[in-house]
Design a protein around this motif. Structure first.
Motif, PDB file in Angstrom:
ATOM      1  N   GLU A   3       0.820  -1.195   0.000  1.00 26.44           N
ATOM      2  CA  GLU A   3       0.000   0.000   0.000  1.00 26.44           C
ATOM      3  C   GLU A   3       0.860   1.254   0.000  1.00 26.44           C
ATOM      4  O   GLU A   3       2.051   1.216   0.280  1.00 26.44           O
ATOM      5  N   LEU A   6      -1.812   6.069   3.744  1.00 25.37           N
ATOM      6  CA  LEU A   6      -3.169   5.853   4.230  1.00 25.37           C
ATOM      7  C   LEU A   6      -3.991   7.128   4.044  1.00 25.37           C
ATOM      8  O   LEU A   6      -3.651   8.186   4.553  1.00 25.37           O
ATOM      9  N   GLY A   8      -7.651   7.017   4.424  1.00 31.52           N
ATOM     10  CA  GLY A   8      -8.803   6.982   5.311  1.00 31.52           C
ATOM     11  C   GLY A   8      -9.068   5.584   5.818  1.00 31.52           C
ATOM     12  O   GLY A   8      -8.668   4.593   5.210  1.00 31.52           O
ATOM     13  N   THR A   9      -9.764   5.532   6.953  1.00 36.02           N
ATOM     14  CA  THR A   9     -10.122   4.268   7.574  1.00 36.02           C
ATOM     15  C   THR A   9     -11.608   4.289   7.884  1.00 36.02           C
ATOM     16  O   THR A   9     -12.089   5.201   8.569  1.00 36.02           O
ATOM     17  N   ALA A  13     -12.914  -1.070   6.093  1.00 39.52           N
ATOM     18  CA  ALA A  13     -11.801  -1.083   5.147  1.00 39.52           C
ATOM     19  C   ALA A  13     -10.881   0.119   5.352  1.00 39.52           C
ATOM     20  O   ALA A  13     -11.270   1.133   5.936  1.00 39.52           O
ATOM     21  N   ASP A  14      -9.664  -0.035   4.851  1.00 37.04           N
ATOM     22  CA  ASP A  14      -8.686   1.055   4.807  1.00 37.04           C
ATOM     23  C   ASP A  14      -8.441   1.409   3.346  1.00 37.04           C
ATOM     24  O   ASP A  14      -8.452   0.539   2.468  1.00 37.04           O
ATOM     25  N   PHE A  16      -5.784   3.384   0.700  1.00 30.37           N
ATOM     26  CA  PHE A  16      -4.422   3.877   0.552  1.00 30.37           C
ATOM     27  C   PHE A  16      -4.249   4.539  -0.811  1.00 30.37           C
ATOM     28  O   PHE A  16      -4.802   4.070  -1.816  1.00 30.37           O
ATOM     29  N   ARG A  25      -8.264  -0.087  -1.918  1.00 31.58           N
ATOM     30  CA  ARG A  25      -9.216  -0.293  -0.821  1.00 31.58           C
ATOM     31  C   ARG A  25      -9.073  -1.725  -0.339  1.00 31.58           C
ATOM     32  O   ARG A  25      -9.253  -2.670  -1.117  1.00 31.58           O
ATOM     33  N   ARG A  26      -8.719  -1.894   0.930  1.00 28.21           N
ATOM     34  CA  ARG A  26      -8.452  -3.229   1.471  1.00 28.21           C
ATOM     35  C   ARG A  26      -9.356  -3.470   2.683  1.00 28.21           C
ATOM     36  O   ARG A  26      -9.355  -2.689   3.634  1.00 28.21           O
ATOM     37  N   TYR A  27     -10.131  -4.559   2.614  1.00 27.39           N
ATOM     38  CA  TYR A  27     -10.993  -4.914   3.730  1.00 27.39           C
ATOM     39  C   TYR A  27     -10.166  -5.606   4.813  1.00 27.39           C
ATOM     40  O   TYR A  27      -9.443  -6.564   4.531  1.00 27.39           O
ATOM     41  N   ARG A  28     -10.303  -5.122   6.035  1.00 35.69           N
ATOM     42  CA  ARG A  28      -9.444  -5.597   7.110  1.00 35.69           C
ATOM     43  C   ARG A  28      -9.711  -7.044   7.503  1.00 35.69           C
ATOM     44  O   ARG A  28      -8.810  -7.732   7.999  1.00 35.69           O
ATOM     45  N   GLU A  60      -9.001  -6.953  -1.926  1.00 35.80           N
ATOM     46  CA  GLU A  60      -8.434  -5.688  -2.396  1.00 35.80           C
ATOM     47  C   GLU A  60      -9.073  -5.212  -3.693  1.00 35.80           C
ATOM     48  O   GLU A  60      -9.252  -5.991  -4.633  1.00 35.80           O
TER      49      GLU A  60
END
Length: 223
Positions: A3, A6, A8-9, A13-14, A16, A25-28, A60
């Protein structure tokens, strides 16, 4: 995928920044973004303003980066007023409702976003762009309207972001403009939100109050 910075969170998801005008966009908690990407590509091809999807794999999504604030950010900064914001949200619902059903979907169904609220609309250089399609599926458009109205009522009754009074005014303005019937499937919307793992116990406990606020303002807008 590595990534970048960053940006936003969210609750799930976060996001980058990548170095080529795109975002990751990555789901935690993992998951499969294939369906989300497919719906985004479909509505985008139909003319709805959504980010271009470049890659979808596992948890992702790599997408076009939209420069600009969210509608929520613009509200908090005093850059957007209630009538303008309500009109934007109602127009997006109308445009979604007007799209043809996806191939294989029931003829009466449409793509529904099911999380369409001011923090999921970016005010980009070319106009509003609808983001975060995680919950999207084929269903009845009135359910989409009910979920949006309920989320806005939750903001009001919980005074989220300090927007209690403004949130109630926004809800009323939205209900005066939005197509469809936001209370016909409101009980279904409440049931969906009640099992949403991103809501706190206190937020779940005030869902009935939020639903009552939707019904109150809807009655005030109908003859």
């Amino acid at each position: 995928m590595a990534e970048g910075v960053l940006l936003g969170t969210g609750r799930e998801a976060d996001v980058f920044a990548l170095d080529d005008g795109r975002v990751l966009r990555r789901y935690r908690h993992g998951g499969d973004v294939t369906r989300e990407a497919s719906i985004m590509r479909y509505v985008g091809e139909c003319g709805l303003p959504v980010p271009r999807v470049d890659r979808a794999e596992g948890a992702e999504l790599v997408m076009e980066r939209i420069e600009g604030p969210t509608m929520l950010g613009a509200f908090l900064a005093g850059q957007l007023d209630v009538p303008a914001g309500a009109a934007i949200l109602a127009d997006l619902h109308g445009r979604l409702r007007g799209l043809p059903p996806r191939p294989g979907a029931r003829p009466e169904s449409r793509v529904v976003h099911l999380d369409l609220h001011p923090d999921n609309v970016m005010l980009g250089p070319a106009g509003p762009v609808l983001i975060d399609w995680r919950n999207a599926r084929d269903d009845e458009p009135d359910l989409d309207v009910a979920v949006s109205a309920l989320i806005m009522a939750e903001v009001a009754v919980n005074n989220l972001f300090g927007l209690g009074e403004l949130g109630a005014r926004f809800l009323a303005a939205f209900l005066a403009r939005v197509p469809g019937d936001p209370v016909r499937l409101l009980d279904t919307a409440v049931a969906m939100r009640r099992v949403n793992p991103t809501l706190s116990t206190d937020e779940v406990g005030r869902l009935d109050e939020a639903a009552s606020l939707v019904r109150h303002h809807w009655r005030s807008t109908t003859p």
